[in-house]
Motif scaffolding. Structure first.
Motif, PDB file in Angstrom:
ATOM      1  N   LEU A   1      35.083  43.261  31.201  1.00 27.53           N
ATOM      2  CA  LEU A   1      35.899  42.050  31.135  1.00 27.53           C
ATOM      3  C   LEU A   1      37.109  42.268  30.234  1.00 27.53           C
ATOM      4  O   LEU A   1      38.229  41.853  30.564  1.00 27.53           O
ATOM      5  N   CYS A   2      36.901  42.929  29.126  1.00 31.52           N
ATOM      6  CA  CYS A   2      38.015  43.273  28.237  1.00 31.52           C
ATOM      7  C   CYS A   2      39.031  44.126  28.981  1.00 31.52           C
ATOM      8  O   CYS A   2      40.239  43.883  28.893  1.00 31.52           O
ATOM      9  N   ALA A   3      38.556  45.121  29.728  1.00 28.46           N
ATOM     10  CA  ALA A   3      39.466  45.997  30.470  1.00 28.46           C
ATOM     11  C   ALA A   3      40.223  45.221  31.542  1.00 28.46           C
ATOM     12  O   ALA A   3      41.428  45.423  31.744  1.00 28.46           O
TER      13      ALA A   3
ATOM     14  N   GLU B   1      39.238  35.041  22.984  1.00 27.46           N
ATOM     15  CA  GLU B   1      38.372  33.946  22.544  1.00 27.46           C
ATOM     16  C   GLU B   1      38.023  33.032  23.709  1.00 27.46           C
ATOM     17  O   GLU B   1      36.875  32.589  23.847  1.00 27.46           O
ATOM     18  N   ARG B   2      39.000  32.761  24.566  1.00 21.27           N
ATOM     19  CA  ARG B   2      38.782  31.860  25.709  1.00 21.27           C
ATOM     20  C   ARG B   2      37.691  32.396  26.638  1.00 21.27           C
ATOM     21  O   ARG B   2      36.836  31.649  27.108  1.00 21.27           O
ATOM     22  N   PHE B   3      37.710  33.713  26.899  1.00 23.19           N
ATOM     23  CA  PHE B   3      36.795  34.261  27.898  1.00 23.19           C
ATOM     24  C   PHE B   3      35.661  35.098  27.305  1.00 23.19           C
ATOM     25  O   PHE B   3      34.798  35.573  28.038  1.00 23.19           O
TER      26      PHE B   3
ATOM     27  N   ALA C   1      40.467  40.958  44.572  1.00 21.27           N
ATOM     28  CA  ALA C   1      39.654  41.921  43.825  1.00 21.27           C
ATOM     29  C   ALA C   1      39.578  41.536  42.350  1.00 21.27           C
ATOM     30  O   ALA C   1      38.521  41.637  41.717  1.00 21.27           O
ATOM     31  N   PHE C   2      40.705  41.098  41.803  1.00 22.83           N
ATOM     32  CA  PHE C   2      40.754  40.693  40.396  1.00 22.83           C
ATOM     33  C   PHE C   2      39.828  39.499  40.161  1.00 22.83           C
ATOM     34  O   PHE C   2      38.994  39.500  39.244  1.00 22.83           O
ATOM     35  N   LEU C   3      39.950  38.468  41.006  1.00 26.50           N
ATOM     36  CA  LEU C   3      39.139  37.265  40.818  1.00 26.50           C
ATOM     37  C   LEU C   3      37.664  37.532  41.107  1.00 26.50           C
ATOM     38  O   LEU C   3      36.784  36.986  40.430  1.00 26.50           O
ATOM     39  N   ASP C   4      37.369  38.366  42.099  1.00 24.32           N
ATOM     40  CA  ASP C   4      35.977  38.713  42.385  1.00 24.32           C
ATOM     41  C   ASP C   4      35.336  39.405  41.187  1.00 24.32           C
ATOM     42  O   ASP C   4      34.190  39.103  40.817  1.00 24.32           O
ATOM     43  N   MET C   5      36.066  40.349  40.595  1.00 26.36           N
ATOM     44  CA  MET C   5      35.527  41.044  39.433  1.00 26.36           C
ATOM     45  C   MET C   5      35.337  40.086  38.269  1.00 26.36           C
ATOM     46  O   MET C   5      34.301  40.107  37.584  1.00 26.36           O
ATOM     47  N   PHE C   6      36.306  39.215  38.045  1.00 20.00           N
ATOM     48  CA  PHE C   6      36.186  38.222  36.970  1.00 20.00           C
ATOM     49  C   PHE C   6      34.958  37.349  37.183  1.00 20.00           C
ATOM     50  O   PHE C   6      34.165  37.120  36.264  1.00 20.00           O
ATOM     51  N   ASN C   7      34.781  36.840  38.402  1.00 25.02           N
ATOM     52  CA  ASN C   7      33.645  35.965  38.697  1.00 25.02           C
ATOM     53  C   ASN C   7      32.311  36.688  38.506  1.00 25.02           C
ATOM     54  O   ASN C   7      31.323  36.090  38.069  1.00 25.02           O
ATOM     55  N   THR C   8      32.272  37.972  38.825  1.00 20.13           N
ATOM     56  CA  THR C   8      31.054  38.757  38.657  1.00 20.13           C
ATOM     57  C   THR C   8      30.712  38.949  37.187  1.00 20.13           C
ATOM     58  O   THR C   8      29.532  38.943  36.804  1.00 20.13           O
TER      59      THR C   8
ATOM     60  N   THR D   1      31.609  37.020  34.529  1.00 14.29           N
ATOM     61  CA  THR D   1      31.563  35.835  33.675  1.00 14.29           C
ATOM     62  C   THR D   1      30.751  34.727  34.324  1.00 14.29           C
ATOM     63  O   THR D   1      30.383  34.789  35.494  1.00 14.29           O
ATOM     64  N   GLN D   2      30.542  33.672  33.543  1.00 13.10           N
ATOM     65  CA  GLN D   2      29.868  32.487  34.053  1.00 13.10           C
ATOM     66  C   GLN D   2      30.863  31.535  34.693  1.00 13.10           C
ATOM     67  O   GLN D   2      30.479  30.503  35.237  1.00 13.10           O
TER      68      GLN D   2
END
Length: 199
Positions: free
Chosen positions: A84-86, A125-127, A180-187, A189-190
């Motif tokens: 997530l940081c990356a 902090e947000r994520f 791809a960006f949003l799919d990875m983010f959703n995977t 995080t909550q």
């Protein structure tokens, strides 16, 4: 018109708004206060869309290769605790009001580095990911940077022995990058986000 007005405004009737009040306009007709980041203004859909439309290396590459694709690929090179940081390590570049200031220039302006760092701390902090950037993410970021230069027309500036991927890179269509960006983010995080909405 004040500088704040040019950037997106703070109240245009005031000639000298405080830095706390200065905001920029971001995707979705949202506001973001870069000098006083507010967590509720940090929206992943806005970040993803803007990053998918922001070119790497100031647009100097010979393909339409975006900041978002770079971050997806960096995230694919690190272990899961740092993904997530990356994925979001360059998100400040679309929210700090400065854009992708190239490293050879930025290193001579520590105040720009500090400003971007402050915005990035708010995003972290947000994520909920570690910042400053962990060493594993730094190494992957460098690896992708040299590989991008090799594969997208700046190979003459890659020093001998620089770390690069074996495979060659190709720029993806913008819609694929965004998904791809949003799919990875959703995977990772909550949260849940899509290109047409927000968190």
């Amino acid at each position: 018109m004040t500088k704040a007005g040019v950037m997106g405004g703070s109240a245009l009737a005031h000639s000298s708004p405080s830095l706390q009040d200065v905001f920029i306009s971001v995707y979705g007709c949202r506001k973001f206060h870069p000098f006083a980041p507010r967590l509720e203004e940090i929206d992943i859909t806005a970040i993803a869309v803007m990053m998918s439309q922001t070119p790497r290396f100031g647009g100097s590459l010979n393909q339409d290769y975006s900041l978002a694709q770079h971050c997806v690929l960096v995230a694919s090179q690190v272990s899961e605790p740092f993904q997530l940081c990356a994925l979001l390590h360059d998100a400040h570049e679309v929210l700090d009001g400065l854009g992708d200031v190239l490293a050879p220039v930025k290193q001579h302006f520590p105040e720009l580095v500090a400003h971007g760092h402050n915005v990035q701390l708010a995003i972290a902090e947000r994520f909920g990911f570690p910042w400053p950037m962990p060493d594993e993410v730094k190494r992957a970021d460098e690896l992708l940077g040299w590989t991008e230069m090799r594969d997208f027309g700046l190979g003459g500036h890659v020093p001998a022995g620089a770390p690069v991927l074996q495979e060659r890179l190709e720029a993806w269509p913008r819609e694929e990058v965004l998904q791809a960006f949003l799919d990875m983010f959703n995977t990772l995080t909550q949260f849940s986000a899509d290109p047409s909405g927000s968190l």
